[in-house]
Design an enzyme around this catalytic site. Structure first.
Site, PDB file in Angstrom:
ATOM      1  N   GLU A 147       0.845  -1.207   0.000  1.00 23.10           N
ATOM      2  CA  GLU A 147       0.000   0.000   0.000  1.00 23.10           C
ATOM      3  C   GLU A 147       0.874   1.248   0.000  1.00 23.10           C
ATOM      4  OE1 GLU A 147      -2.323  -1.642   3.411  1.00 23.10           O
ATOM      5  OE2 GLU A 147      -4.044  -0.941   2.239  1.00 23.10           O
ATOM      6  N   GLU A 181      -3.825  -9.323   3.875  1.00 25.72           N
ATOM      7  CA  GLU A 181      -4.608  -8.968   5.068  1.00 25.72           C
ATOM      8  C   GLU A 181      -5.779  -9.903   5.310  1.00 25.72           C
ATOM      9  OE1 GLU A 181      -3.396  -6.838   2.873  1.00 25.72           O
ATOM     10  OE2 GLU A 181      -2.674  -5.010   3.847  1.00 25.72           O
TER      11      GLU A 181
HETATM   12  N1  3HC Z   1       4.667  -7.185  11.481  1.00 30.47           N
HETATM   13  C1  3HC Z   1       5.474  -7.539  12.488  1.00 30.47           C
HETATM   14  N2  3HC Z   1       6.209  -8.662  12.494  1.00 30.47           N
HETATM   15  C2  3HC Z   1       6.107  -9.446  11.431  1.00 30.47           C
HETATM   16  C3  3HC Z   1       5.280  -9.136  10.336  1.00 30.47           C
HETATM   17  C4  3HC Z   1       4.542  -7.937  10.383  1.00 30.47           C
HETATM   18  N3  3HC Z   1       3.735  -7.559   9.382  1.00 30.47           N
HETATM   19  N4  3HC Z   1       5.393 -10.129   9.423  1.00 30.47           N
HETATM   20  C5  3HC Z   1       6.265 -11.008   9.935  1.00 30.47           C
HETATM   21  N5  3HC Z   1       6.701 -10.607  11.145  1.00 30.47           N
HETATM   22  C6  3HC Z   1       7.684 -11.259  12.020  1.00 30.47           C
HETATM   23  C7  3HC Z   1       7.254 -12.648  12.430  1.00 30.47           C
HETATM   24  O1  3HC Z   1       6.401 -12.586  13.554  1.00 30.47           O
HETATM   25  C8  3HC Z   1       8.577 -13.285  12.740  1.00 30.47           C
HETATM   26  O2  3HC Z   1       8.965 -12.834  14.004  1.00 30.47           O
HETATM   27  P1  3HC Z   1       9.853 -13.746  14.969  1.00 30.47           P
HETATM   28  O3  3HC Z   1      11.150 -13.922  14.278  1.00 30.47           O
HETATM   29  O4  3HC Z   1       9.910 -12.968  16.218  1.00 30.47           O
HETATM   30  O5  3HC Z   1       9.096 -15.025  15.088  1.00 30.47           O
HETATM   31  C9  3HC Z   1       9.507 -12.678  11.709  1.00 30.47           C
HETATM   32  O6  3HC Z   1       8.856 -11.483  11.270  1.00 30.47           O
HETATM   33  C10 3HC Z   1       9.778 -13.543  10.521  1.00 30.47           C
HETATM   34  O7  3HC Z   1       8.528 -13.985   9.995  1.00 30.47           O
HETATM   35  P2  3HC Z   1       8.333 -15.467   9.447  1.00 30.47           P
HETATM   36  O8  3HC Z   1       8.754 -16.436  10.484  1.00 30.47           O
HETATM   37  O9  3HC Z   1       6.962 -15.555   8.920  1.00 30.47           O
HETATM   38  O10 3HC Z   1       9.419 -15.469   8.285  1.00 30.47           O
HETATM   39  P3  3HC Z   1       9.297 -15.922   6.777  1.00 30.47           P
HETATM   40  O11 3HC Z   1      10.582 -15.554   6.169  1.00 30.47           O
HETATM   41  O12 3HC Z   1       8.803 -17.305   6.693  1.00 30.47           O
HETATM   42  O13 3HC Z   1       8.138 -15.007   6.132  1.00 30.47           O
HETATM   43  C11 3HC Z   1       6.944 -13.026   5.547  1.00 30.47           C
HETATM   44  C12 3HC Z   1       8.283 -13.629   6.015  1.00 30.47           C
HETATM   45  C13 3HC Z   1       6.646 -13.494   4.116  1.00 30.47           C
HETATM   46  C14 3HC Z   1       7.076 -11.538   5.571  1.00 30.47           C
HETATM   47  C15 3HC Z   1       5.816 -13.517   6.477  1.00 30.47           C
HETATM   48  O14 3HC Z   1       6.198 -13.259   7.802  1.00 30.47           O
HETATM   49  C16 3HC Z   1       4.477 -12.905   6.265  1.00 30.47           C
HETATM   50  O15 3HC Z   1       3.750 -13.297   5.391  1.00 30.47           O
HETATM   51  N6  3HC Z   1       4.114 -11.923   7.115  1.00 30.47           N
HETATM   52  C17 3HC Z   1       2.807 -11.407   7.221  1.00 30.47           C
HETATM   53  C18 3HC Z   1       2.568 -10.337   6.204  1.00 30.47           C
HETATM   54  C19 3HC Z   1       1.199  -9.746   6.406  1.00 30.47           C
HETATM   55  O16 3HC Z   1       0.238 -10.389   6.741  1.00 30.47           O
HETATM   56  N7  3HC Z   1       1.126  -8.430   6.182  1.00 30.47           N
HETATM   57  C20 3HC Z   1      -0.069  -7.708   6.346  1.00 30.47           C
HETATM   58  C21 3HC Z   1      -0.038  -7.062   7.662  1.00 30.47           C
HETATM   59  S1  3HC Z   1      -1.571  -6.266   8.033  1.00 30.47           S
HETATM   60  C22 3HC Z   1      -1.458  -4.784   7.235  1.00 30.47           C
HETATM   61  O17 3HC Z   1      -0.505  -4.511   6.568  1.00 30.47           O
HETATM   62  C23 3HC Z   1      -2.605  -3.876   7.496  1.00 30.47           C
HETATM   63  C24 3HC Z   1      -2.634  -2.729   6.539  1.00 30.47           C
HETATM   64  O18 3HC Z   1      -3.416  -3.080   5.420  1.00 30.47           O
HETATM   65  C25 3HC Z   1      -3.254  -1.532   7.185  1.00 30.47           C
END
Ligand code: 3HC
Ligand code: NAI
Length: 698
Positions: free
Chosen positions: A109, A129
């Site tokens: 975004e 999301e």
């Molecule tokens: N915020 C904070 N921490 C996050 C995060 C985020 N968005 N995404 C991942 N992390 C953290 C994980 O909790 C993890 O922390 P840890 O080491 O303490 O356990 C660390 O980052 C690594 O994450 P993964 O173990 O999942 O590592 P991978 O390499 O397998 O994957 C990734 C990385 C592809 C970035 C995956 O973590 C992922 O898909 N994350 C979620 C992304 C997501 O859902 N984003 C949307 C957020 S909501 C949003 O943006 C709202 C907006 O529209 C207003």
């Protein structure tokens, strides 16, 4: 280069480069948001700067809003993500996003708020999301349809699945897709923007002019509503995209925000966010540091080629790890290998496996009758009969033959792992690896930590679980570990309900409507009634106070062992899995009630859910108290990945939190106070303590 804690600032001639630096994933928390705004202001104020590149470097752009801030004051504190995107979009100097690695959610975004976007072809772009029960809440539902078209945007937002940047080449989402350094490319792109005196291009200014938009949205509403009944977010995603089509940009943004806040408060989103955190927490053990050195696992041994041994062997072959499979008798070995072959052939027939993969997998399996073949394996998993004398013999032989440092694992489901370990001179190398049936299909793996299991053995098995694509949860030693110890209470609760007046169909139906993949009686039929019945008989022989003959025992005596015999609690037609109500079972149940002097009462679906789920929760609390599970969320992971617990409830322990622990305690006390109630209905001390303190499990 100058630093501003969460982001860095560099200048290359007329181009300012702002690099987000908030490990691990550039989550857009308050510190990073503030840093971006401060550095954009700095670039704006500097007459030497003509354009800005915003990047996260060559590894990751940003995984979006900082999930850890959700529900906290920081999330709403200015500058919010909206503010940041507005600052970037309104910036009078062109802003180019340089995207490599993950660019997800709020990250994408933010990129869409920039005026131009350059991405490395393998970057991962998505709006996930919806998987957290939300929608893109920082303009994603309004800008994506403008940059990608309505259909493409709908797919991206409703599926939540990321796509490679190269798939977006040629759309307005990406101005350039490159293979080398994205930063070099973006700086060069920014220079060309400056040289060409190009004005900032703003997604908000793009008009959506798609005659198919309305029918498309209508189609999406119908299909999405049918496919995601338990979750409100997907349909809301469609509605928000609809606003992009029908409303002015700012009005669309406002409505998107409103829906986002509404979804944030839903129990479904809370459950999904809980699962996200739980699945990441589960691999962390307080006394096993993340940098614990691992043992090398290149070759594995499996002992016993029965139901479990066969599935475990396939699990390793599927992950490309060579396996030596040992049996005592040639017939048993042949049968085991034939089963594996048949399983793989069935996958090939379904198109899930190619001939080459079939050959490759079988080539990785070395059948043997000779323990000497296990001398060089790095890990051995025993899956022989569930009898201590057999385990003792096997571990004694393993101790004599396995190389020093080899991990010796048992797949036992009930026996005492510490006793098994004591039959070796190396209890530090002994661990439980409790796979679930069918082992090559089920995701859950309980890793059982013995009293003497070495930390590096534990760390190695956790790491191995990832390689073989299992969700691993560490459990301490006790009967049934986490999952089966709890399911026993759930089974007892459902049997009690059945004895008192509910039919198996009513119990199964109520729990399935609650969201469980399968009710307890259908699950019994699938697993087979004979194993538990035999265990009850053994227990009755040694412990006169144990439960007497139950309805399931009567069914077993009639040869109704479940699906495998065509009947159990239900009837099954040949080759089909549909559970059909069987009047014979009703008669048996009625007779059982008469013989035991049970007066039938009317039981509501609500009571079925309370008794069965609270029985799980109460035992879960005891498991926590006993230190068998490290956290309540680990228990939820067990139930979500191994027992078909509904994701929208977040697991039994989160469900209890949602209901309110004082309510759970009150219900349990009511059940415990009934005449003849078994002692385990008494609420666990931990549950009472948390409830009284106004706290929750999570
Ligand atoms: N915020 C904070 N921490 C996050 C995060 C985020 N968005 N995404 C991942 N992390 C953290 C994980 O909790 C993890 O922390 P840890 O080491 O303490 O356990 C660390 O980052 C690594 O994450 P993964 O173990 O999942 O590592 P991978 O390499 O397998 O994957 C990734 C990385 C592809 C970035 C995956 O973590 C992922 O898909 N994350 C979620 C992304 C997501 O859902 N984003 C949307 C957020 S909501 C949003 O943006 C709202 C907006 O529209 C207003
Ligand atoms: P099974 O009876 O299908 O297979 C056991 C196999 O071990 C047989 O093929 C037998 O020939 C072989 N065997 C027996 N003694 C042996 C020895 N000394 N050396 C080598 N092989 C020997 O049993 P199943 O169901 O596969 O169970 C195996 C283990 O897995 C048990 O400990 C059981 O508790 C556990 N388990 C079973 C689950 C299930 O759903 N079946 C689930 C999780 C664990």
């Amino acid at each position: 280069m100058s630093e501003n804690s969460a982001a860095e600032y560099e200048q290359f001639g007329p181009i300012a480069v702002i690099t987000m630096n908030n490990p691990p994933v550039n989550g857009l928390g308050l510190a990073l948001r503030s840093a971006i705004v401060a550095l954009v202001d700095r670039a704006l104020a500097d007459p030497q700067v003509s354009a800005i590149v915003l990047t996260g470097g060559e590894k990751i752009f940003s995984a979006g809003a900082d999930i850890r801030e959700f529900g906290e004051q920081k999330q709403a504190s200015a500058p919010t993500l909206h503010d940041v995107i507005e600052v970037v979009e309104a910036c009078s100097k062109p802003v180019v996003a340089a995207i490599a690695g993950a660019c997800l959610g709020g990250g994408l975004e933010l990129a869409m708020g920039c005026h131009f976007r350059v991405a490395r072809s393998d970057a991962s772009l998505g709006l996930p999301e919806v998987k957290l029960g939300l929608l893109p809440g920082a303009g994603g539902t309004q800008r994506a349809p403008r940059l990608l078209g309505v259909e493409r945007a709908l797919n991206l937002i409703v599926s939540g699945e990321p796509e490679r940047a190269k798939n977006f080449a040629g759309t307005a989402l990406l101005d350039e897709v490159v293979d080398g350094s994205v930063l070099d490319a973006a700086v060069a792109f920014a220079r060309s923007v400056v040289d060409g005196k190009l004005a900032p291009k703003r997604a908000r200014d793009i008009k959506i002019d798609d005659p198919h938009a309305e029918p498309l949205l209508q189609f999406a509403r119908t299909t999405v509503a049918a496919a995601s009944r338990q979750f409100p977010a997907p349909l809301q995603c469609v509605e928000a995209v609809g606003h992009a089509v029908s409303k002015r940009f700012d009005e669309g943004l406002r409505l998107e925000r409103e829906i986002f806040m509404g979804l944030m408060a839903t129990p479904e989103s809370k459950a999904l966010r809980h699962i996200f955190a739980a699945e990441r927490a589960v691999s962390k053990l307080p006394d096993v540091p993340a940098d614990t050195p691992l043992r090398d696992i290149r070759r594995v041994g499996v002992i016993g080629a029965g139901t479990m041994g066969g599935g475990i062997t396939m699990t390793f072959a599927d992950a490309g790890i060579p396996v030596v499979l040992l049996e005592t008798k040639q017939e048993a070995l042949d049968r085991g290998i034939e089963n594996i072959r048949r399983n793989y052939a069935a996958s090939m027939k379904k198109g899930k496996l190619t001939q080459a993969q079939y050959d490759q997998r079988l080539a990785l399996i070395e059948p043997t009758l000779d323990y000497a073949a296990l001398a060089d394996v790095d890990l051995v998993i025993e899956a022989v009969f569930e009898e201590m004398s057999v385990k003792r013999e096997v571990f004694g032989r393993l101790d004599a033959i396995a190389k020093p440092g080899a991990i010796l694992a048992s797949n036992t489901s009930m026996l005492d792992l510490n006793e098994i370990a004591s039959y070796t001179k190396r209890p530090q190398d002994v661990i439980g690896l409790h796979f679930f049936s069918p082992a090559n299909v089920m995701r859950l793996l309980e890793i059982v930590r013995g009293a003497k299991t070495a930390p590096d053995v534990l760390a190695t098995c956790m790491n191995l679980a990832r390689r073989i694509r299992k969700t691993a949860v560490v459990a301490g030693v006790c009967e049934g570990f986490i999952g089966n110890r709890m399911i026993e209470r759930y089974g007892a609760a459902s049997n009690l309900l059945m004895a008192q007046g509910a039919s198996p169909q009513q119990v199964d139906g109520a729990l399935q409507r609650f969201g469980l993949a399968m009710g307890p009686f259908r699950m019994n039929d699938l697993a087979g009634l004979d194993i538990a019945s035999a265990a009850r008989k053994r227990k009755a022989a040694s412990d006169p106070s144990s439960q007497g003959r139950v309805v399931a025992d009567v069914l077993c005596e009639m040869g109704r062992l479940g699906q495998k015999t065509g009947s159990g609690w239900y009837r099954y037609e040949a080759g089909k899995r549909d559970a059909i109500q069987d009047p014979v079972v009703d008669t048996i149940i009625e007779q059982f009630r008469r013989e035991n002097g049970i007066t039938v009462r009317k039981i509501s679906d609500q009571e079925v859910i309370e008794r069965c789920i609270y029985a799980l929760v109460n035992e879960g609390a005891r498991i926590l108290e006993d230190g068998i599970a490290a956290r309540a969320s680990d228990i939820d992971v067990v139930y979500l990945s191994g027992y078909g617990f509904p994701r929208h409830r977040g697991g039994p322990m989160l469900y209890a939190d949602t209901v309110g622990l004082p309510n759970v305690v009150r219900a349990l006390r009511r059940f415990a106070a009934e005449p003849g109630a078994e002692a385990w209905w008494e609420p666990a001390p931990l549950l009472v303590k948390l409830a009284e303190a106004g706290r929750s499990f999570n």
